[in-house]
Structures are given as C-alpha cells and as structure tokens.
Scaffold this active site. Structure first.
Site, PDB file in Angstrom:
ATOM      1  N   LYS A 178       1.146  -1.073   0.268  1.00 20.91           N
ATOM      2  CA  LYS A 178      -0.015   0.624   0.306  1.00 20.91           C
ATOM      3  C   LYS A 178       0.835   0.684  -0.367  1.00 20.91           C
ATOM      4  O   LYS A 178       1.581   2.102   1.187  1.00 20.91           O
ATOM      5  CB  LYS A 178      -1.077   0.288   0.881  1.00 20.91           C
ATOM      6  CG  LYS A 178      -1.781   1.696   1.111  1.00 20.91           C
ATOM      7  CD  LYS A 178      -2.671   1.488   2.807  1.00 20.91           C
ATOM      8  CE  LYS A 178      -1.365   2.939   3.502  1.00 20.91           C
ATOM      9  NZ  LYS A 178      -2.019   3.740   2.797  1.00 20.91           N
ATOM     10  N   GLU A 251      11.062   1.829   8.865  1.00 16.82           N
ATOM     11  CA  GLU A 251      11.884   2.279   8.734  1.00 16.82           C
ATOM     12  C   GLU A 251      11.368   3.930   9.053  1.00 16.82           C
ATOM     13  O   GLU A 251      10.801   3.852   8.422  1.00 16.82           O
ATOM     14  CB  GLU A 251      12.615   1.959   7.756  1.00 16.82           C
ATOM     15  CG  GLU A 251      12.936   1.286   6.744  1.00 16.82           C
ATOM     16  CD  GLU A 251      14.023   1.122   7.566  1.00 16.82           C
ATOM     17  OE1 GLU A 251      14.813   1.895   6.740  1.00 16.82           O
ATOM     18  OE2 GLU A 251      15.202  -0.539   7.564  1.00 16.82           O
ATOM     19  N   CYS A 285      14.438  10.690   4.776  1.00 15.90           N
ATOM     20  CA  CYS A 285      14.965  10.469   6.098  1.00 15.90           C
ATOM     21  C   CYS A 285      16.340  10.834   6.430  1.00 15.90           C
ATOM     22  O   CYS A 285      16.446  10.441   7.528  1.00 15.90           O
ATOM     23  CB  CYS A 285      14.458   8.731   6.013  1.00 15.90           C
ATOM     24  SG  CYS A 285      15.088   8.178   5.071  1.00 15.90           S
ATOM     25  N   GLU A 382      11.993  16.373  13.472  1.00 17.75           N
ATOM     26  CA  GLU A 382      12.855  16.669  12.192  1.00 17.75           C
ATOM     27  C   GLU A 382      11.919  17.143  11.042  1.00 17.75           C
ATOM     28  O   GLU A 382      10.670  17.050  11.024  1.00 17.75           O
ATOM     29  CB  GLU A 382      12.339  14.895  11.693  1.00 17.75           C
ATOM     30  CG  GLU A 382      12.527  14.814  10.222  1.00 17.75           C
ATOM     31  CD  GLU A 382      11.596  13.439   9.459  1.00 17.75           C
ATOM     32  OE1 GLU A 382      10.947  13.174   9.910  1.00 17.75           O
ATOM     33  OE2 GLU A 382      12.572  12.818   8.610  1.00 17.75           O
TER      34      GLU A 382
HETATM   35  P1  NAD Z   1       3.502   8.861   7.641  1.00 15.60           P
HETATM   36  O1  NAD Z   1       3.808   8.054   8.466  1.00 15.60           O
HETATM   37  O2  NAD Z   1       2.267   9.967   7.331  1.00 15.60           O
HETATM   38  O3  NAD Z   1       2.858   8.072   6.960  1.00 15.60           O
HETATM   39  C1  NAD Z   1       3.423   6.098   6.029  1.00 15.60           C
HETATM   40  C2  NAD Z   1       2.157   5.365   5.212  1.00 15.60           C
HETATM   41  O4  NAD Z   1       1.410   5.401   6.550  1.00 15.60           O
HETATM   42  C3  NAD Z   1       1.443   5.748   4.826  1.00 15.60           C
HETATM   43  O5  NAD Z   1       0.821   5.052   3.331  1.00 15.60           O
HETATM   44  C4  NAD Z   1      -0.159   6.053   5.245  1.00 15.60           C
HETATM   45  O6  NAD Z   1      -1.302   6.335   4.643  1.00 15.60           O
HETATM   46  C5  NAD Z   1       0.107   5.110   6.239  1.00 15.60           C
HETATM   47  N1  NAD Z   1      -0.588   4.893   7.702  1.00 15.60           N
HETATM   48  C6  NAD Z   1      -1.052   6.537   7.812  1.00 15.60           C
HETATM   49  N2  NAD Z   1      -1.472   6.433   9.169  1.00 15.60           N
HETATM   50  C7  NAD Z   1      -1.070   4.893   9.541  1.00 15.60           C
HETATM   51  C8  NAD Z   1      -1.810   4.397  10.643  1.00 15.60           C
HETATM   52  N3  NAD Z   1      -2.886   4.495  11.944  1.00 15.60           N
HETATM   53  N4  NAD Z   1      -1.380   2.965  10.713  1.00 15.60           N
HETATM   54  C9  NAD Z   1      -1.130   1.892   9.004  1.00 15.60           C
HETATM   55  N5  NAD Z   1       0.144   2.664   8.403  1.00 15.60           N
HETATM   56  C10 NAD Z   1      -0.922   4.301   7.912  1.00 15.60           C
HETATM   57  O7  NAD Z   1       5.129   9.327   6.707  1.00 15.60           O
HETATM   58  P2  NAD Z   1       4.497   9.980   5.030  1.00 15.60           P
HETATM   59  O8  NAD Z   1       4.545  11.863   6.003  1.00 15.60           O
HETATM   60  O9  NAD Z   1       4.102   9.488   3.847  1.00 15.60           O
HETATM   61  O10 NAD Z   1       6.508  10.165   5.622  1.00 15.60           O
HETATM   62  C11 NAD Z   1       7.080  10.907   5.862  1.00 15.60           C
HETATM   63  C12 NAD Z   1       8.125   9.826   6.704  1.00 15.60           C
HETATM   64  O11 NAD Z   1       8.444   8.668   6.639  1.00 15.60           O
HETATM   65  C13 NAD Z   1       8.997  10.794   7.903  1.00 15.60           C
HETATM   66  O12 NAD Z   1       9.113  10.723   8.779  1.00 15.60           O
HETATM   67  C14 NAD Z   1      10.015  10.122   6.735  1.00 15.60           C
HETATM   68  O13 NAD Z   1      11.940  10.256   7.549  1.00 15.60           O
HETATM   69  C15 NAD Z   1       9.889   8.872   6.837  1.00 15.60           C
HETATM   70  N6  NAD Z   1      10.867   7.882   6.218  1.00 15.60           N
HETATM   71  C16 NAD Z   1      11.907   7.411   7.135  1.00 15.60           C
HETATM   72  C17 NAD Z   1      12.457   6.490   5.798  1.00 15.60           C
HETATM   73  C18 NAD Z   1      13.431   5.452   6.442  1.00 15.60           C
HETATM   74  O14 NAD Z   1      14.295   4.186   5.675  1.00 15.60           O
HETATM   75  N7  NAD Z   1      13.730   5.285   7.277  1.00 15.60           N
HETATM   76  C19 NAD Z   1      12.196   6.528   4.466  1.00 15.60           C
HETATM   77  C20 NAD Z   1      11.544   7.505   4.107  1.00 15.60           C
HETATM   78  C21 NAD Z   1      10.644   8.327   4.813  1.00 15.60           C
END
Ligand code: NAD
Length: 478
Positions: A178, A251, A285, A382
């Site tokens: 997803k 991650e 990230c 962040e």
């Molecule tokens: P987010 O946590 O808002 O969303 C990520 C995903 O989770 C989306 O697909 C979203 O629909 C889903 N989601 C939202 N609520 C959920 C729930 N309650 N249960 C399960 N899934 C749910 O993150 P974002 O804003 O899309 O991404 C940015 C963040 O991702 C930043 O903090 C960034 O640092 C992090 N990131 C980490 C890595 C890594 O490898 N460590 C890589 C890329 C991004």
C-alpha cells in the site's frame, strides 16, 4: 499552466492489483501535482473488502510460492529489474508529476531500485550448522513468514516499495503493498509490471488512505508489516501489530547530524553537504538535518553553503534545469512554513531563503539558519523540508553530546581530512549508519535502519532479508 488545463481531463488509467486481476473500486483518490497544487489524476482506493480479497489471494498463493527455489524467485526479480529499466521513462515522468522531484532524480530512483533488487537476490541465505558432535546435529533454517503487508510514504515511493518488496518475495513470502495516498500512481503502475511477472496472488497492490494502512496492521491473516514513514505512525503500527504479534520492520524518521571538523576545506565539501541536506527538498529520511561546524571553519562553511543555496534552481521537476522541486503536499508545506515562522520569531538568523513565493505549487527556497537555540523545534524535530540549521561548536565532545541528544538515531556523518579519526568519531554517533565524508550512501549488501526511535529492525543485506523469515532450529539426535 499545462497541469491546470489538464485537470479537466484527469489521468484515470490506474487499477488495483488483487489476486492477479486489475481491479477498480467504488472509492477514489485524487492525486495532486505539487508543482501546481492541482489534481491531475484519479485512481481507485481500496477498502476493507478489497483488502480481505487481496490478503486471501496472497495466502492462497503463499502455499505454492513458498516451495519455489531461491533461484526461481531471483530469476523473476531480475525480470522485474529489467522491466523497470524498460519502462523507466514513463514511470519517472509519472513519479515527478505526483511526487515533485526533478526528473533526473526520478530516473535515478527507479534505476537504484532496479540495481538494489538485483543486488539483494545475489545474497545467499544458507542453512547454518550450529552443533555437529557425536550426539547431535543441530541446524538453523530460515523459512518465510507468510503474507507481508508493506506500507510506504510519499517521499521516495518506488525505492521504498522495492526494498521490502524484493526482500519479502525473494525469501518466499507473498505481499500486499500500500503506497501513500499522496503518491499512489507510480506504485500502481509498478503493480502492472508485477502482475505480468509473478503468479496470481503473490503480489497485490492496493492504493488507499491511512485507514487502509491501519486495517493492514490489524489484519489477522497478515504475518508481518514492513512500514516506512513517520515516527508517530510507526508507533501506532507497532501498537496495532501487537494484537496478533505480527513481525514488524519500521523504517522511520531521522534528524541526522553532520559534524564538520576543523581540518576540512569548507569550499571543497560545501556542495556535497548542501545536496545531502536539500536533495528532494529535504524530504529524505536520511538527509542531513542539523549541521554542527567547528568554530574555526564555521563562517567559511556558512558562506560556501549560502553560495550553493543561492545557485540552486528551484522549480517544476519536469523542467530539466530544476535541482530542487516543490514540497510534496500541502500539509507538509504548511508544517515547514510554520517551522520557518517559529524560527524567525525565536530571533534566529535566516542566512538565506526564508521567503516563500506567492505562486501556485508548494515551492519553498533552500533556507539556512544560524544563531538558533539547541532546544528550538528546527533543531529538535525532524523538519522534513528545505530548511536546515548550522550550529557552532568548539569542543568535539560537546558536538558529539549535542548530536546524540535526540530520540532519533537514523544516521549521521563526520567530515574531516583525517579519515581514521573520522571513523573513530563516527562510531560514537548513536545511529544505524555513521558515514565519514559522505552521507546517504546505501547498498543492497549493507543493512540500513534506525537506532532509538528512528526504527526497528533493518532493511537490505542478509540481516534485512532474515527479517522476512522465521528462524527454525532442526535438532537431530544421532
Ligand atoms: P506517514 O507516517 O504519515 O505515512 C506513511 C504511510 O503510513 C502512508 O502510506 C500512510 O497512508 C500510512 N498510515 C498512516 N496512518 C497509518 C496507521 N495508523 N496505520 C498504518 N498505516 C498508516 O509518513 P509520511 O508523511 O508519508 O512520510 C514521511 C516520513 O517517513 C518522514 O518522517 C520520513 O523521515 C520517514 N521516512 C523514513 C524512511 C526510512 O527508511 N527510515 C524513508 C523514507 C521516509
């Protein structure tokens, strides 16, 4: 305003992939091009019924897929890498339109995903002999977990899907993938390629909202969740997965420090430090999010970084001159603007940038900040956007203490002309990856993941692959 005209004829050629079939749904997502702030495409959005079908299909497919050999699975993954390269141009254009990043970086993301996929299937996971003596022969086997749910964010949707996807498939699991509701399109197109290569049910791709992600974490017939996203959501995933004791890999976000020692030539490193901070407009990230510079090189480094920022071309990612695209979505744009305002009001000095253009699209200039308090939001949290603080230090131990004084622990770097000393200092960073004279270098053979609240488990390498498997001891009495 090409995209505006186009908004009257949205792109709609997108399907979910469920149990080998391309499917539509009753609900839809509208996808916005961040360079215009206007919708340009619409795709189906899955609900609980589609999720249940996808999981049931993945469960059925698991019974035969788990019995295929590593070689067979590696062969299909290599086909996937070839298909990604064959379709690279249209995929990259779509990625830029939904995500915003410059086209050459979209191409690089797809290319890197293909190369890392090929790299991972070169890794062997042998049966390990633990004890072999007169009385017994004990081996450690690794078997697939079952159905893996993969949830991805919006900053690098292709690369962040391929890492867990290839790990799960190569180790004999089936998957339900997803993407973020902000960037579902390239992942759905990836689903078309996957549907042509893998047997029905082995890979399922469902676009959907946050609630669909939550339903995946609660689903009784999903065995593992591989989640990439924010720390806050990662904690929700962890709590929700506890209901069925699902395995999880998380991650999460980072607040990476870069420590610049007194022996560097600031002009020589400025370009690399700048792009490690601002690539994808800071929405990475493992981007540098705090720069700690020794007082003897501080002024010169600030000057050299400002020069880079002033020269960087911000614009629509489809324009070949663009180096930094827009922020990906309105919510994140508002958050970064808010951080800027708070920073300005705190009395910190905005060295460059800081003026948000009054035009459509979520554009924000690369912004460097000095004279900022260590406990300010920009330093503590962040930011995930193109605004970065430069902090001064005179004592290395103090710099290390400040760099480590955070709940984040994704990665960090040390910049010096003495690489041996650099490695010693880097090893004192409390992070998953500590680099010397580089930042953001990853490989299929090297584990990546976060310490502290930046994650749980690792992706890539044999360590990452084992995260998609259950260790099983086979103990034979002689
Ligand atoms: P987010 O946590 O808002 O969303 C990520 C995903 O989770 C989306 O697909 C979203 O629909 C889903 N989601 C939202 N609520 C959920 C729930 N309650 N249960 C399960 N899934 C749910 O993150 P974002 O804003 O899309 O991404 C940015 C963040 O991702 C930043 O903090 C960034 O640092 C992090 N990131 C980490 C890595 C890594 O490898 N460590 C890589 C890329 C991004």
């Amino acid at each position: 305003m090409a995209e505006r005209a186009e908004s009257f004829s949205l792109l709609t050629d997108f399907s979910l992939l469920i149990d080998g079939e391309a499917r539509q749904a009753l609900e839809h997502l509208h996808v916005i091009n961040p360079a215009y702030g206007e919708p340009f495409a619409r795709c189906p959005a899955a609900g609980q019924a589609e999720l249940d079908e996808a999981v049931a299909g993945a469960r059925r497919a698991f019974e035969s897929w788990r019995r295929t050999s590593y070689e067979h699975r590696a062969g299909l993954i290599r086909e996937l890498a070839a298909a990604l390269r064959e379709h690279q141009d249209p995929l990259a254009e779509l990625l830029t339109r939904e995500q915003g990043k410059p086209l050459n970086q979209s191409v690089a993301e797809i290319d890197r995903g293909a190369a890392q996929s090929e790299g991972m299937v070169g890794i062997e996971i042998p049966v390990e002999t633990l004890i072999d003596d007169e009385q017994r022969h004990i081996e450690l086997h690794y078997r697939p977990l079952g159905v893996v749910g993969i949830i991805t964010p919006w900053n690098a949707p292709v690369n962040l899907a391929l890492g867990p996807l290839v790990s799960a498939l190569y180790t004999g699991n089936t998957i339900v993938l997803k993407p973020s509701p902000y960037t579902p399109l390239t992942t759905l197109k990836l689903g078309e390629l996957l549907g042509e290569i893998f047997p029905a049910g082995v890979v399922n791709v469902l676009a959907g909202g946050d609630d669909l992600g939550q339903s995946m974490t609660e689903h009784a017939d999903i065995d593992k969740i591989s989640f990439t996203g924010s720390v806050a959501t990662g904690k929700k995933v962890f709590a929700s997965a506890a209901g069925t004791l699902k395995r999880v890999t998380l991650e999460l976000g980072g607040n990476d420090p870069a420590i610049i020692l007194d022996d560097v030539d600031p002009k020589a490193i400025a370009k690399r430090v700048f792009f490690a901070s601002f690539v994808n407009s800071g929405q990475v990230c493992m981007a540098i999010k705090r720069i700690y510079a020794h007082e003897s090189v501080y002024d010169e480094l600030c000057e050299a970084l400002v020069e880079q920022a002033n020269a960087a071309v911000v614009g629509n990612g489809l324009d070949p001159a663009t180096q930094l695209g827009p922020i990906q979505n309105r919510m994140q744009f508002d958050k970064v603007v808010n951080v800027l305002e708070e920073t300005r009001q705190s009395g910190a000095r905005i060295l460059c940038g800081g003026e948000v253009p009054d035009e459509p699209g979520y554009f924000f200039p690369p912004t460097l900040v000095t004279d900022i308090a260590e406990d300010s939001r920009l330093v503590r949290d962040e930011q995930f956007g193109p605004i970065v603080p430069i902090l001064k230090f005179s004592d290395l131990d103090d710099a290390l203490r400040r760099a480590n004084d955070t709940r984040y622990g994704l990665s960090g770097s040390v910049w010096t002309s003495d690489t041996e000393k650099g490695a010693e200092i880097a090893a004192q960073l409390e992070v998953g990856t500590a680099w010397v004279n580089q930042h953001r270098a990853t490989s299929a053979y090297v584990p990546f993941g976060g310490a502290k609240e930046s994650g749980y488990g690792r992706q890539y390498s044999i360590l990452g692959l084992k995260g998609y498997m259950e260790p099983e001891v086979v103990s034979v009495a002689k």
